[in-house]
Design an enzyme around this catalytic site. Structure first.
Site, PDB file in Angstrom:
ATOM      1  N   SER A  87      63.914  20.971   2.807  1.00 37.18           N
ATOM      2  CA  SER A  87      63.592  22.159   3.566  1.00 37.18           C
ATOM      3  C   SER A  87      62.250  22.019   4.268  1.00 37.18           C
ATOM      4  O   SER A  87      62.057  21.099   5.043  1.00 37.18           O
ATOM      5  CB  SER A  87      63.624  23.356   2.616  1.00 37.18           C
ATOM      6  OG  SER A  87      63.758  24.539   3.332  1.00 37.18           O
ATOM      7  N   ASP A 125      74.709  24.998   6.363  1.00 40.25           N
ATOM      8  CA  ASP A 125      73.390  25.376   5.836  1.00 40.25           C
ATOM      9  C   ASP A 125      72.888  26.612   6.578  1.00 40.25           C
ATOM     10  O   ASP A 125      72.668  26.567   7.783  1.00 40.25           O
ATOM     11  CB  ASP A 125      72.410  24.220   6.033  1.00 40.25           C
ATOM     12  CG  ASP A 125      71.077  24.446   5.330  1.00 40.25           C
ATOM     13  OD1 ASP A 125      70.669  25.607   5.154  1.00 40.25           O
ATOM     14  OD2 ASP A 125      70.434  23.437   4.989  1.00 40.25           O
ATOM     15  N   HIS A 161      72.301  25.181   1.215  1.00 40.36           N
ATOM     16  CA  HIS A 161      71.050  24.621   1.723  1.00 40.36           C
ATOM     17  C   HIS A 161      70.714  23.336   0.994  1.00 40.36           C
ATOM     18  O   HIS A 161      70.518  23.340  -0.216  1.00 40.36           O
ATOM     19  CB  HIS A 161      69.937  25.649   1.529  1.00 40.36           C
ATOM     20  CG  HIS A 161      68.611  25.222   2.070  1.00 40.36           C
ATOM     21  ND1 HIS A 161      68.456  24.636   3.301  1.00 40.36           N
ATOM     22  CD2 HIS A 161      67.361  25.308   1.546  1.00 40.36           C
ATOM     23  CE1 HIS A 161      67.182  24.400   3.522  1.00 40.36           C
ATOM     24  NE2 HIS A 161      66.497  24.785   2.465  1.00 40.36           N
TER      25      HIS A 161
END
Length: 533
Positions: free
Chosen positions: A250, A475, A503
């Site tokens: 991320s 995602d 994710h």
């Protein structure tokens, strides 16, 4: 009714969204980056679902000798046993990398030595955020962070970036102040999007920022991602690796991408999973995340209606409208939790988005919608509390404060009211269920006491060794097209696609696991465009 415990795989989550303190106003989604106030959090979700274990912050550590002449990369950490086979250490870093003889800060490291006793190097791991603790991620969730093959071959190190966790932290408010900032119902009577409403938001941002500056001091102006990248290269030097091996989830992909741009010759094996596009503006992030979470919510609704015990009814469109009605009706319903907090649309949206980070958590939305429809708020607060690391009225870390401080340096602070109104109208049209609660993200940092000057520039990392860029087609926090974009930007980018929901992909797919682990261990570079399902 109490909320069930959640489970989350590796990565952050840029966590669901974060929002500003003017609760009944706008709210923005987070990438496990969130645009504060209207924030975007990229990685943070892992924090919400991890088991409660002993924390490395409980260990008394001794700092190495103060670096002389700015030789921060020559430190020798004084590693101490912190239980469970892990070692902890603190090291020095300059407060300002442009003033090596000036004040210093501390960075916290947690290491799991290679299980085979003969490491081929060090693998640094960052779970995202910004604001997530890498030391706690490794210490408490090593099995989710890094697969067993990598644990055998590498010393695995997680660190708390500057301003985060057990490193010298950003500090702003006490627990009561944070409750008001995050959950306060607010008293504004101004029309959403009006000049008065925007001015109130800027004032709220300024008040919070001033509290952070008073409690944190000069560090508040030096928690930007570029400074963290320089810290990471210092850590590489400290462990003695000629090149960096790094796994970033991320927001952690942004650290990795910027590292590759600044230090291409020191790039070893980098895997960036759940990618934040370095060129994406705050408005881009909010728009794409809003679309992503609206789509993920729709996927959940489709699965729910096709299963058993679904609290929603009718067609998918009708069920989505039902959720929208819950959000619209929260203010008038005045639902109150057992601790006295009043549920706002902002808090409910946080509770909705949190389980959407992983398909395995979708079932918890059934409980959420059932209880809110019945006039109960405790499950919604439990989900939101989990995201903000809040337990029994106290905050277990400073992730929310660090999140805003970092984002307000990484994105420009200027605002344009008309442009924000146009963007808000677009979001409401593109995402009929949650879009109306997004927008106006620029307000969050408009009153910040430290100017954000970072440019959202592309990265090329010319001359760097091959870098794996991993994207998941479903995602919601870091859309797949961002992975495609970064892979194109990087001179040596190699795109790995996971066809699935949620994710991040490593740890969720045996195919992706194999590609990533063979790359780290043997240096095997797959053909760009490899697809896993």
């Amino acid at each position: 009714m109490t909320a069930p415990e959640l489970y989350e795989g590796p990565g952050d989550e840029s966590g669901p969204l974060r929002r500003k303190r003017w609760k009944q106003w706008a709210l923005v989604i987070g990438v496990v980056l969130v645009v504060i106030g209207l924030v975007v959090s990229l990685t943070g979700v892992w924090q919400l679902f991890q088991p409660s274990n002993a924390r490395p912050t409980d260990v008394e550590l001794e700092l190495p000798a103060q670096p002389v002449g700015g030789a921060f990369g020559e430190q020798s950490p004084k590693w101490a046993d912190c239980g469970g086979g892990f070692q902890c250490a603190d090291v020095h870093a300059p407060l300002n990398w442009d003033e090596l003889e000036g004040d210093t800060i501390q960075l916290r490291l947690v290491k799991q030595p290679a299980k085979n006793g003969a490491p081929i190097g060090t693998l640094f791991v960052n779970p995202g955020g910004p604001g997530a603790s890498g030391s706690e991620y490794v210490r408490n969730s090593i099995a989710y962070a890094v697969g067993e093959p990598l644990q055998r071959e590498f010393d695995v190190i997680g660190w708390d970036p500057r301003g985060v966790g057990a490193s010298t932290p950003v500090t702003c408010l006490d627990a009561a102040g944070m409750d008001e900032y995050l959950f306060g119902a607010g008293s504004s009577t101004a029309e959403r999007g009006s000049d008065e409403w925007i001015a109130e938001g800027v004032a709220a941002s300024r008040e919070f920022g001033e509290a952070c500056l008073e409690q944190t001091g000069d560090l508040l102006g030096h928690v930007d991602t570029v400074s963290t990248v320089r810290d990471l290269d210092m850590l590489r030097q400290i462990v003695g690796d000629p090149k960096l091996n790094y796994l970033g989830y991320s927001y952690g992909t942004h650290i990795g991408a910027r590292y590759a741009e600044m230090f291409p010759a020191q790039v070893g094996r980098l895997v960036l999973d759940g990618v934040l596009d370095p060129t994406a503006s705050e408005a881009d992030v909010i728009r794409e995340q809003t679309l992503g979470f609206e789509a993920a919510l729709r996927s959940y609704v489709t699965a729910c209606l096709g299963g058993q015990d679904c609290p929603l009814s009718g067609t998918v469109d009708e069920a989505m409208a039902e959720i929208g009605a819950l959000l619209d009706g929260v203010k008038e319903a005045q639902l109150t939790g057992t601790d006295g907090r009043t549920l706002t649309a902002s808090t409910l949206l946080t509770a909705i988005i949190t389980p959407l980070y992983a398909e395995s958590n979708w079932g918890y939305l059934n409980t959420l919608f059932e209880t809110v429809a019945a006039g109960e708020a405790d499950v919604a607060f439990a989900l939101a509390d989990s995201y903000y690391s809040r337990m029994d009225g106290q905050y277990l870390d400073n992730s929310t404060e660090a999140f805003q401080a970092i984002n307000c340096l990484d994105y420009p602070n200027a605002i344009d009211a008309e442009r924000m109104r146009e963007q808000a109208a677009e979001l409401a049209e593109l995402a009929p269920t949650i879009g109306k609660f997004q927008g106006y993200g620029d307000v969050s940092c408009a009153g910040w006491p430290v100017k954000g000057a970072a440019e959202r520039a592309p990265v090329r990392a010319e001359g760097a060794d091959p870098i794996l860029v991993v994207g998941t087609t479903g995602d919601p926090a870091t859309p797949y097209q961002w992975a495609q974009s970064l892979a194109r930007q990087l001179e040596s980018g190699v795109l790995v696609t996971f066809e699935g929901e949620g994710h991040t992909a490593y740890g969720q797919s045996a195919c992706v696991n194999d590609v990533v682990e063979q790359y780290f261990i043997a240096g095997t570079v797959p053909e760009s465009g490899v697809t896993c399902s």
